[in-house]
Design a protein around this motif. Sequence first.
Motif, PDB file in Angstrom:
ATOM      1  N   TRP A  79       0.829  -1.201   0.000  1.00  0.00           N
ATOM      2  CA  TRP A  79       0.000   0.000   0.000  1.00  0.00           C
ATOM      3  C   TRP A  79       0.861   1.248   0.000  1.00  0.00           C
ATOM      4  CZ3 TRP A  79      -3.008  -2.088   4.769  1.00  0.00           C
ATOM      5  CH2 TRP A  79      -3.816  -3.160   4.376  1.00  0.00           C
ATOM      6  N   GLN A  80       1.939   1.208   0.775  1.00  0.00           N
ATOM      7  CA  GLN A  80       2.814   2.374   0.847  1.00  0.00           C
ATOM      8  C   GLN A  80       3.510   2.645  -0.483  1.00  0.00           C
ATOM      9  OE1 GLN A  80       5.140   1.109   4.196  1.00  0.00           O
ATOM     10  NE2 GLN A  80       3.790   2.088   5.683  1.00  0.00           N
ATOM     11  N   VAL A  81       3.998   1.613  -1.127  1.00  0.00           N
ATOM     12  CA  VAL A  81       4.669   1.779  -2.420  1.00  0.00           C
ATOM     13  C   VAL A  81       3.679   2.247  -3.483  1.00  0.00           C
ATOM     14  CG1 VAL A  81       5.901   0.569  -4.287  1.00  0.00           C
ATOM     15  CG2 VAL A  81       6.532   0.162  -1.899  1.00  0.00           C
ATOM     16  N   ALA A  82       2.467   1.717  -3.440  1.00  0.00           N
ATOM     17  CA  ALA A  82       1.434   2.108  -4.402  1.00  0.00           C
ATOM     18  C   ALA A  82       0.764   3.429  -4.026  1.00  0.00           C
ATOM     19  CB  ALA A  82       0.380   1.004  -4.516  1.00  0.00           C
ATOM     20  N   GLU A  83       1.112   3.950  -2.845  1.00  0.00           N
ATOM     21  CA  GLU A  83       0.551   5.192  -2.325  1.00  0.00           C
ATOM     22  C   GLU A  83      -0.969   5.146  -2.218  1.00  0.00           C
ATOM     23  OE1 GLU A  83       2.328   8.288  -4.763  1.00  0.00           O
ATOM     24  OE2 GLU A  83       4.140   8.269  -3.512  1.00  0.00           O
ATOM     25  N   LEU A  84      -1.448   4.066  -1.597  1.00  0.00           N
ATOM     26  CA  LEU A  84      -2.879   3.897  -1.348  1.00  0.00           C
ATOM     27  C   LEU A  84      -3.124   3.881   0.151  1.00  0.00           C
ATOM     28  CD1 LEU A  84      -3.607   1.009  -3.865  1.00  0.00           C
ATOM     29  CD2 LEU A  84      -4.250   3.397  -4.134  1.00  0.00           C
ATOM     30  N   GLY A  85      -4.270   4.359   0.558  1.00  0.00           N
ATOM     31  CA  GLY A  85      -4.660   4.285   1.954  1.00  0.00           C
ATOM     32  C   GLY A  85      -5.045   2.858   2.321  1.00  0.00           C
ATOM     33  N   VAL A  86      -5.239   2.622   3.615  1.00  0.00           N
ATOM     34  CA  VAL A  86      -5.523   1.276   4.095  1.00  0.00           C
ATOM     35  C   VAL A  86      -6.823   0.730   3.514  1.00  0.00           C
ATOM     36  CG1 VAL A  86      -6.024  -0.119   6.143  1.00  0.00           C
ATOM     37  CG2 VAL A  86      -4.206   1.596   6.221  1.00  0.00           C
ATOM     38  N   GLN A  87      -7.926   1.477   3.622  1.00  0.00           N
ATOM     39  CA  GLN A  87      -9.218   0.966   3.154  1.00  0.00           C
ATOM     40  C   GLN A  87      -9.198   0.691   1.655  1.00  0.00           C
ATOM     41  OE1 GLN A  87     -11.691  -0.088   5.113  1.00  0.00           O
ATOM     42  NE2 GLN A  87     -12.616  -0.880   3.250  1.00  0.00           N
ATOM     43  N   ALA A  88      -8.700   1.653   0.892  1.00  0.00           N
ATOM     44  CA  ALA A  88      -8.616   1.447  -0.561  1.00  0.00           C
ATOM     45  C   ALA A  88      -7.645   0.316  -0.872  1.00  0.00           C
ATOM     46  CB  ALA A  88      -8.169   2.734  -1.247  1.00  0.00           C
ATOM     47  N   GLY A  89      -6.546   0.270  -0.136  1.00  0.00           N
ATOM     48  CA  GLY A  89      -5.549  -0.778  -0.346  1.00  0.00           C
ATOM     49  C   GLY A  89      -6.125  -2.164  -0.142  1.00  0.00           C
ATOM     50  N   ILE A  90      -6.962  -2.314   0.876  1.00  0.00           N
ATOM     51  CA  ILE A  90      -7.599  -3.613   1.146  1.00  0.00           C
ATOM     52  C   ILE A  90      -8.491  -4.018  -0.027  1.00  0.00           C
ATOM     53  CG2 ILE A  90      -9.326  -4.790   2.579  1.00  0.00           C
ATOM     54  CD1 ILE A  90      -8.177  -3.206   4.973  1.00  0.00           C
ATOM     55  N   GLU A  91      -9.315  -3.092  -0.479  1.00  0.00           N
ATOM     56  CA  GLU A  91     -10.234  -3.399  -1.578  1.00  0.00           C
ATOM     57  C   GLU A  91      -9.490  -3.776  -2.851  1.00  0.00           C
ATOM     58  OE1 GLU A  91     -13.023  -0.168  -2.018  1.00  0.00           O
ATOM     59  OE2 GLU A  91     -13.422  -0.160   0.143  1.00  0.00           O
ATOM     60  N   TRP A  92      -8.450  -3.022  -3.203  1.00  0.00           N
ATOM     61  CA  TRP A  92      -7.720  -3.279  -4.440  1.00  0.00           C
ATOM     62  C   TRP A  92      -6.878  -4.543  -4.333  1.00  0.00           C
ATOM     63  CZ3 TRP A  92     -10.859  -0.905  -7.022  1.00  0.00           C
ATOM     64  CH2 TRP A  92     -11.222   0.414  -6.830  1.00  0.00           C
ATOM     65  N   LEU A  93      -6.389  -4.799  -3.126  1.00  0.00           N
ATOM     66  CA  LEU A  93      -5.623  -6.028  -2.924  1.00  0.00           C
ATOM     67  C   LEU A  93      -6.536  -7.248  -3.048  1.00  0.00           C
ATOM     68  CD1 LEU A  93      -2.774  -6.922  -2.387  1.00  0.00           C
ATOM     69  CD2 LEU A  93      -3.163  -6.637   0.041  1.00  0.00           C
ATOM     70  N   GLU A  94      -7.736  -7.151  -2.494  1.00  0.00           N
ATOM     71  CA  GLU A  94      -8.706  -8.244  -2.632  1.00  0.00           C
ATOM     72  C   GLU A  94      -9.032  -8.489  -4.102  1.00  0.00           C
ATOM     73  OE1 GLU A  94     -11.934  -6.943  -0.150  1.00  0.00           O
ATOM     74  OE2 GLU A  94     -11.053  -7.848   1.645  1.00  0.00           O
ATOM     75  N   GLU A  95      -9.148  -7.421  -4.883  1.00  0.00           N
ATOM     76  CA  GLU A  95      -9.416  -7.569  -6.316  1.00  0.00           C
ATOM     77  C   GLU A  95      -8.267  -8.298  -7.010  1.00  0.00           C
ATOM     78  OE1 GLU A  95      -9.911  -4.907 -10.366  1.00  0.00           O
ATOM     79  OE2 GLU A  95     -10.178  -3.904  -8.437  1.00  0.00           O
ATOM     80  N   ALA A  96      -7.029  -7.926  -6.680  1.00  0.00           N
ATOM     81  CA  ALA A  96      -5.860  -8.559  -7.295  1.00  0.00           C
ATOM     82  C   ALA A  96      -5.781 -10.040  -6.927  1.00  0.00           C
ATOM     83  CB  ALA A  96      -4.582  -7.835  -6.882  1.00  0.00           C
ATOM     84  N   VAL A  97      -6.161 -10.379  -5.697  1.00  0.00           N
ATOM     85  CA  VAL A  97      -6.151 -11.781  -5.263  1.00  0.00           C
ATOM     86  C   VAL A  97      -7.274 -12.552  -5.951  1.00  0.00           C
ATOM     87  CG1 VAL A  97      -6.478 -13.325  -3.287  1.00  0.00           C
ATOM     88  CG2 VAL A  97      -4.991 -11.328  -3.066  1.00  0.00           C
ATOM     89  N   LYS A  98      -8.472 -11.980  -5.993  1.00  0.00           N
ATOM     90  CA  LYS A  98      -9.598 -12.658  -6.646  1.00  0.00           C
ATOM     91  C   LYS A  98      -9.352 -12.888  -8.128  1.00  0.00           C
ATOM     92  CE  LYS A  98     -13.177 -11.162  -3.466  1.00  0.00           C
ATOM     93  NZ  LYS A  98     -14.291 -10.236  -3.237  1.00  0.00           N
ATOM     94  N   SER A  99      -8.576 -12.014  -8.748  1.00  0.00           N
ATOM     95  CA  SER A  99      -8.272 -12.160 -10.174  1.00  0.00           C
ATOM     96  C   SER A  99      -7.288 -13.303 -10.430  1.00  0.00           C
ATOM     97  CB  SER A  99      -7.671 -10.868 -10.729  1.00  0.00           C
ATOM     98  OG  SER A  99      -6.320 -10.728 -10.312  1.00  0.00           O
ATOM     99  N   GLY A 100      -6.630 -13.755  -9.378  1.00  0.00           N
ATOM    100  CA  GLY A 100      -5.641 -14.808  -9.528  1.00  0.00           C
ATOM    101  C   GLY A 100      -4.240 -14.304  -9.825  1.00  0.00           C
ATOM    102  N   MET A 101      -4.067 -12.989  -9.908  1.00  0.00           N
ATOM    103  CA  MET A 101      -2.741 -12.430 -10.169  1.00  0.00           C
ATOM    104  C   MET A 101      -1.827 -12.585  -8.943  1.00  0.00           C
ATOM    105  SD  MET A 101      -2.874 -11.213 -13.301  1.00  0.00           S
ATOM    106  CE  MET A 101      -1.671  -9.959 -13.532  1.00  0.00           C
ATOM    107  N   LEU A 102      -2.372 -12.249  -7.792  1.00  0.00           N
ATOM    108  CA  LEU A 102      -1.605 -12.347  -6.545  1.00  0.00           C
ATOM    109  C   LEU A 102      -2.233 -13.404  -5.658  1.00  0.00           C
ATOM    110  CD1 LEU A 102      -1.066  -8.571  -5.594  1.00  0.00           C
ATOM    111  CD2 LEU A 102       0.438 -10.068  -6.921  1.00  0.00           C
ATOM    112  N   ARG A 103      -1.450 -13.895  -4.716  1.00  0.00           N
ATOM    113  CA  ARG A 103      -1.989 -14.819  -3.721  1.00  0.00           C
ATOM    114  C   ARG A 103      -1.567 -14.343  -2.344  1.00  0.00           C
ATOM    115  NH1 ARG A 103       2.129 -19.249  -5.491  1.00  0.00           N
ATOM    116  NH2 ARG A 103       3.853 -18.686  -4.154  1.00  0.00           N
ATOM    117  N   GLU A 104      -2.444 -14.624  -1.396  1.00  0.00           N
ATOM    118  CA  GLU A 104      -2.170 -14.254  -0.008  1.00  0.00           C
ATOM    119  C   GLU A 104      -1.538 -15.441   0.695  1.00  0.00           C
ATOM    120  OE1 GLU A 104      -4.504 -12.120   3.652  1.00  0.00           O
ATOM    121  OE2 GLU A 104      -5.641 -13.477   2.377  1.00  0.00           O
ATOM    122  N   GLU A 105      -0.515 -15.146   1.470  1.00  0.00           N
ATOM    123  CA  GLU A 105       0.156 -16.179   2.247  1.00  0.00           C
ATOM    124  C   GLU A 105       0.010 -15.824   3.714  1.00  0.00           C
ATOM    125  OE1 GLU A 105       4.169 -16.620   0.838  1.00  0.00           O
ATOM    126  OE2 GLU A 105       3.526 -16.476  -1.234  1.00  0.00           O
ATOM    127  N   ALA A 106      -0.448 -16.778   4.487  1.00  0.00           N
ATOM    128  CA  ALA A 106      -0.626 -16.537   5.914  1.00  0.00           C
ATOM    129  C   ALA A 106       0.737 -16.365   6.573  1.00  0.00           C
ATOM    130  CB  ALA A 106      -1.373 -17.698   6.555  1.00  0.00           C
TER     131      ALA A 106
END
Length: 162
Positions: A79-106
């Motif tokens: 989020w910091q590198v992309a210069e996004l706030g936390v709430q927006a960052g969460i939403e856009w990150l969820e989109e990137a994960v749902k698209s299959g581009m990125l994956r979340e690792e616990a």
Amino acid sequence: LLREKELLISRMGTNGTWRLEPTHKLGEAIRQEQFRHELVPPLVRAMIQARTAKLSQSARLLVMACAVLGSRVSAQFLWQVAELGVQAGIEWLEEAVKSGMLREEATGSQLGSYSFSYKLIREVVYTELGAARRYVLHQRVLTRLYVEGVETVEQVAQAASA
């Protein structure tokens, strides 16, 4: 492809089996961005570009930032590198994960860490960034690392994934 470009050659080994060996040109070719671009078959590159194009601009920016960072990275650092706030960052990150581009690792932290689903996706996204955007994103990464007081390679990995 590597054989066609005379970067690998077939040689018979001492045990009578054939093997591929790199030529002296391979190391230089790998360092050239154009070669990395050509290494991915055009159809595969087009498919990855099409998937990237479907993302919103902010989700695409997160994916680009992840490509510059290269490996597993924390949500907050992205989020910091992309210069996004936390709430927006969460939403856009969820989109990137749902698209299959990125994956979340616990991880042990409250926020997960993220990486590309496949290294090939990262390679295509990174090579398609263009020099100017890549420069800007690298500068943002360096700024974040400087702010966090990172001085060693070990600290870089720790800061990005923490």
